[in-house]
Design a protein around this motif. Structure first.
Motif, PDB file in Angstrom:
ATOM      1  N   GLY A 118      29.498  64.237  27.658  1.00 56.35           N
ATOM      2  CA  GLY A 118      29.887  65.001  28.833  1.00 56.35           C
ATOM      3  C   GLY A 118      30.312  66.424  28.554  1.00 56.35           C
ATOM      4  O   GLY A 118      30.739  67.133  29.442  1.00 56.35           O
TER       5      GLY A 118
ATOM      6  N   ARG B  83      34.490  66.320  31.723  1.00 52.54           N
ATOM      7  CA  ARG B  83      33.366  65.673  31.070  1.00 52.54           C
ATOM      8  C   ARG B  83      32.535  64.844  32.025  1.00 52.54           C
ATOM      9  O   ARG B  83      31.319  64.903  32.045  1.00 52.54           O
ATOM     10  CB  ARG B  83      33.873  64.714  29.995  1.00 52.54           C
ATOM     11  N   GLU B  84      33.238  64.092  32.789  1.00 50.90           N
ATOM     12  CA  GLU B  84      32.526  63.175  33.676  1.00 50.90           C
ATOM     13  C   GLU B  84      31.678  63.920  34.683  1.00 50.90           C
ATOM     14  O   GLU B  84      30.568  63.508  35.004  1.00 50.90           O
ATOM     15  CB  GLU B  84      33.537  62.289  34.400  1.00 50.90           C
ATOM     16  N   ARG B  88      27.730  63.405  34.908  1.00 51.63           N
ATOM     17  CA  ARG B  88      27.058  62.971  36.125  1.00 51.63           C
ATOM     18  C   ARG B  88      25.902  63.911  36.450  1.00 51.63           C
ATOM     19  O   ARG B  88      24.808  63.501  36.792  1.00 51.63           O
ATOM     20  CB  ARG B  88      28.066  62.949  37.279  1.00 51.63           C
TER      21      ARG B  88
END
Lengths: 170, 170
Positions: A118, B83-84, B88
């Motif tokens: 990420g 990060r997520e 995504r």
DNA sequence: CTGCTACCTCAAGCTTGGTTGAGGTCAAGT
DNA sequence: ACTTGACCTCAACCAAGCTTGAGGTAGCAG
């Protein structure tokens, strides 16, 4: 019927699925040629369809028209190209295609890692393809990502700081 | 030093390898944002570098800027993306990339056959990908090969005749 | 205060791959 | 002869993705 082995522009358009205007355009760019009738209308020999096929395939590989034109100009003049001629030409794109596939695969793998972490750090992730000059030989015009310095280094090490020197070198 | 965690346009340019003019351009297109100083100069937060990284990667996948912009606009506003968020976003292109790789592979296999026979018959060879609408989502602008009728049928059966009806439909 | 460099805006230009439209001709059918 | 449709040329336009240039400001060194 004009089954005289010569085709009008409309017929070529219908059979190739390429707009008449595009055929004019290709001709202007030297990708195809035509004979003119007494009344100044274009007549195409049948192998023109094959040229067009080649053009379309090449475009899908991502080759710009200019390059396609150069390739086509290698065809024998004043002799209908035969199988071998076409095979030789097609083979030209083979390695190009291989390259592009490999690039995309690397990109995908990098991206996959990237999705995991990420961080979108281009040191470790997707774009980290130094010396990847052939990259982004994408269709259309210039993406031209490579020639300067393809690599951004957003995240230093942890998450989102990264002050790893102004090592940008001119 | 302007190590204030904010970057000038020149610094971003240097670190990203993207020309200043391109950064202006991206900003105009809503792909990145900047704060302005009292003197009207741009200041970028560090995560801008990550945005740019994402832009570059996306372009290499062959995504047009407009689409990238839409994707980026899904990032949280007024919270530094984590990060997520990035993961995504990156995942979005994953299937796109897979598709493009698959297309190119089919094209290559078709081309390989084609090189063998040399006929460049698009019934049997490379371009014979009916319903391949996603094809040629190539970078740059429109190659837009598909929407009409992607298939040229140059050679009838043997070598270079082929008068297999004017079955061109419409 | 001068000078330099980096920055600003806005408009115009460039390349690729075409399409669209105006104004005119050719060829065929009635 | 007339009408229709396919064809012709040439110029303009479109979209993407930028770059270049003109004319002006910001900010720091000396």
């Amino acid at each position: 019927m004009s089954q005289n082995s010569e085709l009008t522009v409309g017929q070529v358009s219908a059979r190739s699925g390429v707009a008449v205007s595009a055929l004019h355009f290709y001709e202007a760019k030297g990708l195809i040629r035509s004979r003119r009738t007494a009344g100044n209308q274009r007549r195409y020999s049948r192998d023109t369809l094959r040229r067009i096929a080649f053009i379309r395939v090449s475009q899908r590989v991502g080759i710009p028209l200019k390059t396609i034109q150069r390739a086509l100009s290698a065809l024998p003049d004043e002799r209908t190209p035969n199988r071998e001629d076409w095979a030789r030409l097609s083979a030209l794109w083979r390695s190009e295609l291989d390259d592009r596939i490999r690039q995309l695969q690397r990109l995908r793998d990098g991206l996959t890692d990237c999705i995991g972490c990420g961080c979108l750090s281009l040191d470790r992730c997707a774009l980290a393809n130094p010396g990847d000059v052939l990259a982004s030989q994408g269709p259309g015009s210039r993406l031209m990502v490579a020639p300067r310095r393809d690599c951004v280094q957003p995240c230093g090490d942890g998450d989102e700081d990264g002050r790893e020197a102004e090592a940008v070198g001119a």
